[in-house]
Scaffold this motif. Structure first.
Motif, mmCIF file in Angstrom:
data_model
loop_
_atom_site.group_PDB
_atom_site.id
_atom_site.type_symbol
_atom_site.label_atom_id
_atom_site.label_comp_id
_atom_site.label_asym_id
_atom_site.label_seq_id
_atom_site.Cartn_x
_atom_site.Cartn_y
_atom_site.Cartn_z
ATOM 1 N N HIS A 198 1.436 72.188 77.151
ATOM 2 C CA HIS A 198 1.723 73.587 76.480
ATOM 3 C C HIS A 198 0.923 73.999 75.692
ATOM 4 O O HIS A 198 1.029 74.777 74.922
ATOM 5 C CB HIS A 198 2.987 72.810 75.677
ATOM 6 N N GLY A 199 -0.689 73.576 75.637
ATOM 7 C CA GLY A 199 -1.752 74.313 75.285
ATOM 8 C C GLY A 199 -1.518 74.036 73.689
ATOM 9 O O GLY A 199 -2.209 74.832 72.826
ATOM 10 N N ILE A 200 -1.334 72.979 73.402
ATOM 11 C CA ILE A 200 -1.322 72.340 71.897
ATOM 12 C C ILE A 200 -2.314 71.266 71.863
ATOM 13 O O ILE A 200 -2.365 70.352 72.611
ATOM 14 C CB ILE A 200 -0.244 71.863 71.582
ATOM 15 N N SER A 201 -3.314 71.420 70.780
ATOM 16 C CA SER A 201 -4.337 70.596 70.510
ATOM 17 C C SER A 201 -4.651 70.278 69.056
ATOM 18 O O SER A 201 -3.873 70.850 68.360
ATOM 19 C CB SER A 201 -5.785 70.988 71.086
ATOM 20 N N GLY A 202 -5.501 69.392 68.757
ATOM 21 C CA GLY A 202 -5.599 69.020 67.314
ATOM 22 C C GLY A 202 -4.828 68.003 66.498
ATOM 23 O O GLY A 202 -5.060 67.969 65.371
ATOM 24 N N ILE A 203 -3.981 67.496 67.427
ATOM 25 C CA ILE A 203 -2.947 66.686 66.699
ATOM 26 C C ILE A 203 -3.846 65.175 66.893
ATOM 27 O O ILE A 203 -4.486 64.818 67.789
ATOM 28 C CB ILE A 203 -1.667 66.302 67.450
#
Length: 359
Positions: free
Chosen positions: A93-98
């Motif tokens: 879903h295009g989420i990174s940085g976690i």
């Protein structure tokens, strides 16, 4: 935490949502850090604030990131398989940085604080020592920080707990074994009735979590209050369905229900460390919750439906309500609101649809 719990979630990552299942940002409004911080502190969250999802499972990092773009999030879980699925869900879903961290939340060396918000939804009741777990989370909480927990209610979980104990005595450890027992059970049996009325058992991991989990504690209200008191945190608010906004009134309501061997559902509540309290009624400014900005477009037809949170029923916002909320896309001083508008704005702030802060 017992090794058996880690093995359980390696076998049955939970929840078992499809990898392409998506959430709308407006539906994540109650996970927004600024909205929560302003509700309990009367301010927006301090710059550099972080979020910890303790026992994140296979899905929670995704909606929290949708609700809080740019906010550092740590996702901590005992199960490496759950973390891998959670990471994959975010990437799709295009989420990174976690920051995904594997390990026991009771290990103080993992995911050290301070955190402005910690979420431990459905976690403490699976710990061998829930009190130690809650203290470990409390130690990571920043001054003014907020912790959300959900724990099982004894009177809500009676049937699950009874079936789970029976399955353990029978040494049933596999979901398919349970399904075979259901197929062979009498039409009016308790086991068949539970399966026909429970949404939990629709998936393999849901069935395992409900009926085959190796470590479960269910709470009545007074032992839950003792657990909270031992943590050193303050009870801010109950948030399960139908909960009264004032904790004392909700405690009295739950005690009355328990006297009749009933419950309002599982317990959902917010705890805090030295929270400053809400902004005074006639002071400060109101802003719309940033998760709702895109949903308030004047070109959106019909009624806007939002999930209910903090004990409130679902919200159905018609055109007039959306027009009112659009006024708060930029901060509006409380002093500029009319005597009828001010309580209306306050009611929306209590639902987290608006944020009420001193500046």
């Amino acid at each position: 935490m017992p090794e058996s719990v880690r093995r359980h979630y390696e076998l049955y990552p939970y929840p078992d949502y499809p990898l392409f299942a998506s959430v709308r940002r407006r539906d994540t409004y109650a996970n927004n850090l600024d909205a929560l911080w302003s509700l309990f502190n009367g301010e927006l969250a301090p710059t550099g604030s972080r979020i910890l999802i303790a026992g994140c499972g296979s899905f929670a990092p995704y909606p929290f990131a949708v609700a809080n773009p740019g906010v550092p999030i740590t996702a901590l879980d005992l199960s490496t398989k759950s973390l891998k699925r959670a990471r994959l869900h975010c990437l799709l879903h295009g989420i990174s940085g976690i920051d995904f961290v594997s390990g026991d939340l009771c290990d103080a060396a993992l995911a050290p604080g301070p955190y402005a918000f910690i979420d431990a939804y459905g976690v403490l009741h699976h710990l061998e020592e829930p009190q130690a777990g809650l203290r470990a989370l409390a130690a990571r909480l920043a001054p003014g920080g907020v912790l959300r927990i959900m724990v099982y209610s004894h009177y809500t979980r009676r049937e699950e707990d009874s079936i789970r104990r029976a399955l353990r005595l029978l040494k049933v450890r596999d979901p398919e074994q349970v399904r075979k027992m259901v197929r062979k059970s009498a039409p009016q049996s308790r086991l068949r009735a539970f399966f026909e009325n429970s949404e939990e058992v629709g998936s393999r991991s849901g069935l395992a979590d409900a009926l085959l989990h190796p470590q479960v504690t269910s709470y009545r209200i007074d032992p839950l209050l003792e657990l909270i008191a031992a943590s050193g945190l303050t009870l801010l608010r109950f948030a399960h369905r139908g909960a009264q906004p004032e904790p004392g009134r909700e405690i009295a309501r739950m005690r009355a229900l328990e006297a009749e061997q009933e419950a309002p559902g599982n317990f959902v509540l917010y705890l805090g460390r030295n929270c400053a309290g809400p902004c005074p009624h006639g002071d400060g400014v109101f802003r719309v919750n940033p998760c709702l900005e895109g949903a308030l477009s004047p070109w959106r037809p019909g009624t806007l439906h939002l999930p209910g949170r903090l004990g409130h029923e679902k919200a159905a916002l018609d055109g007039a309500e959306r027009r009112f909320l659009r006024r708060f896309r930029n901060p509006v001083p409380a002093a500029d609101l009319s005597p009828t508008e001010l309580p209306r704005a306050g009611a929306y702030a209590d639902r987290l649809l608006l944020m009420h802060s001193r500046a």
